[in-house]
Design a protein around this motif. Sequence first.
Motif, PDB file in Angstrom:
ATOM      1  N   GLY A   1       1.782   0.419  -0.308  1.00 49.59           N
ATOM      2  CA  GLY A   1       1.987   1.319  -1.532  1.00 49.59           C
ATOM      3  C   GLY A   1       1.620   0.764  -2.626  1.00 49.59           C
ATOM      4  N   SER A   2       2.283   1.196  -3.530  1.00 52.21           N
ATOM      5  CA  SER A   2       1.960   0.952  -4.994  1.00 52.21           C
ATOM      6  C   SER A   2       2.748  -0.064  -5.779  1.00 52.21           C
ATOM      7  CB  SER A   2       2.202   2.348  -5.969  1.00 52.21           C
ATOM      8  OG  SER A   2       3.423   2.513  -5.881  1.00 52.21           O
ATOM      9  N   SER A   3       3.785  -0.746  -4.806  1.00 52.27           N
ATOM     10  CA  SER A   3       4.706  -1.674  -5.383  1.00 52.27           C
ATOM     11  C   SER A   3       4.047  -3.220  -4.770  1.00 52.27           C
ATOM     12  CB  SER A   3       6.040  -1.671  -4.744  1.00 52.27           C
ATOM     13  OG  SER A   3       6.562  -2.523  -5.180  1.00 52.27           O
ATOM     14  N   PRO A   4       4.000  -3.955  -5.883  1.00 53.68           N
ATOM     15  CA  PRO A   4       3.161  -5.397  -5.381  1.00 53.68           C
ATOM     16  C   PRO A   4       4.458  -6.148  -4.725  1.00 53.68           C
ATOM     17  CG  PRO A   4       3.666  -5.374  -7.949  1.00 53.68           C
ATOM     18  CD  PRO A   4       3.970  -3.890  -7.144  1.00 53.68           C
ATOM     19  N   SER A   5       5.544  -5.867  -5.007  1.00 55.03           N
ATOM     20  CA  SER A   5       6.796  -6.735  -4.247  1.00 55.03           C
ATOM     21  C   SER A   5       7.491  -5.962  -3.215  1.00 55.03           C
ATOM     22  CB  SER A   5       7.814  -6.894  -5.332  1.00 55.03           C
ATOM     23  OG  SER A   5       7.311  -7.706  -6.457  1.00 55.03           O
ATOM     24  N   VAL A   6       7.998  -6.831  -2.337  1.00 50.82           N
ATOM     25  CA  VAL A   6       8.643  -6.305  -1.185  1.00 50.82           C
ATOM     26  C   VAL A   6       9.558  -7.466  -0.579  1.00 50.82           C
ATOM     27  CG1 VAL A   6       6.887  -7.079   0.561  1.00 50.82           C
ATOM     28  CG2 VAL A   6       8.205  -4.954   1.254  1.00 50.82           C
TER      29      VAL A   6
ATOM     30  N   TYR B   1      -1.076  -2.144  -2.421  1.00 43.60           N
ATOM     31  CA  TYR B   1      -0.532  -3.533  -1.872  1.00 43.60           C
ATOM     32  C   TYR B   1      -0.047  -3.367  -0.426  1.00 43.60           C
ATOM     33  CZ  TYR B   1      -0.644  -4.349  -7.072  1.00 43.60           C
ATOM     34  OH  TYR B   1      -0.869  -4.383  -8.304  1.00 43.60           O
TER      35      TYR B   1
ATOM     36  N   SER C   1      12.014 -12.421  -0.450  1.00 44.71           N
ATOM     37  CA  SER C   1      10.912 -11.784  -1.269  1.00 44.71           C
ATOM     38  C   SER C   1       9.647 -12.112  -1.211  1.00 44.71           C
ATOM     39  CB  SER C   1      11.567 -11.798  -2.686  1.00 44.71           C
ATOM     40  OG  SER C   1      12.891 -11.041  -2.657  1.00 44.71           O
TER      41      SER C   1
ATOM     42  N   SER D   1       5.626 -11.216  -3.073  1.00 48.49           N
ATOM     43  CA  SER D   1       4.820 -10.351  -3.950  1.00 48.49           C
ATOM     44  C   SER D   1       3.599 -10.767  -4.163  1.00 48.49           C
ATOM     45  CB  SER D   1       5.713 -10.119  -5.387  1.00 48.49           C
ATOM     46  OG  SER D   1       5.826 -11.767  -5.964  1.00 48.49           O
TER      47      SER D   1
ATOM     48  N   THR E   1       1.057 -11.432  -7.414  1.00 48.54           N
ATOM     49  CA  THR E   1       1.272 -11.269  -8.839  1.00 48.54           C
ATOM     50  C   THR E   1      -0.142 -11.666  -9.597  1.00 48.54           C
ATOM     51  OG1 THR E   1       1.697 -13.699  -8.836  1.00 48.54           O
ATOM     52  CG2 THR E   1       3.491 -11.966  -8.644  1.00 48.54           C
TER      53      THR E   1
ATOM     54  N   GLY F   1      -4.839   1.746 -10.758  1.00 49.98           N
ATOM     55  CA  GLY F   1      -3.740   1.193 -10.001  1.00 49.98           C
ATOM     56  C   GLY F   1      -4.164   0.620  -8.539  1.00 49.98           C
TER      57      GLY F   1
END
Length: 168
Positions: free
Chosen positions: A80-85, A66, A46, A48, A50, A63
């Motif tokens: 995309g818009s999610s800070p985690s992958v 990321y 994982s 991210s 933060t 927004g």
Amino acid sequence: THVVHARVSDKDGGYSEYTTTVVVSNVAPTATLSAPASGDEGSSMSFSLTGVSDPSAADAAAGFVYGFDFDNDGVYEVSGSSPSVSHVFGDNGTYTVHARVTDKDGGHTDYSAQVTVLNVAPAGGTFAVVGAAAEGSAVTVAFGGQVDPSAADQAAGLTYSFDFDGDG
């Protein structure tokens, strides 16, 4: 660019007017890249960004985008818009992971981290005696179905070794 108008007046109604422009520069957002120092090949890890901060309330409200580059080629494979992958590395080695946070005005800040991907031994499958084991007769032993979590190791082929006299 913003135009600012001003007027200076005296008590008798006389005044002078002034106009100027103010150029406001975008400030890129900041964040902290959270990444594991190491992990096993073939396992999900994982990543991210933060603590994202931007001095512009408008940018924060819009927004952020990321991006994550896992193969150090300058192309963000995930954006995309999610800070985690999550990402799975297919083989052991040391990888440089790049991450980017971008605001609505195109301002961005880049981050990177080194991740050590550890080798994992092949496992699973069977190891068995095939047929009867009678004194003085040939015996067949065989492996079957072993897999390696590294696609690269699996594609390269596994090496099988046998020790029939117990001398290591």
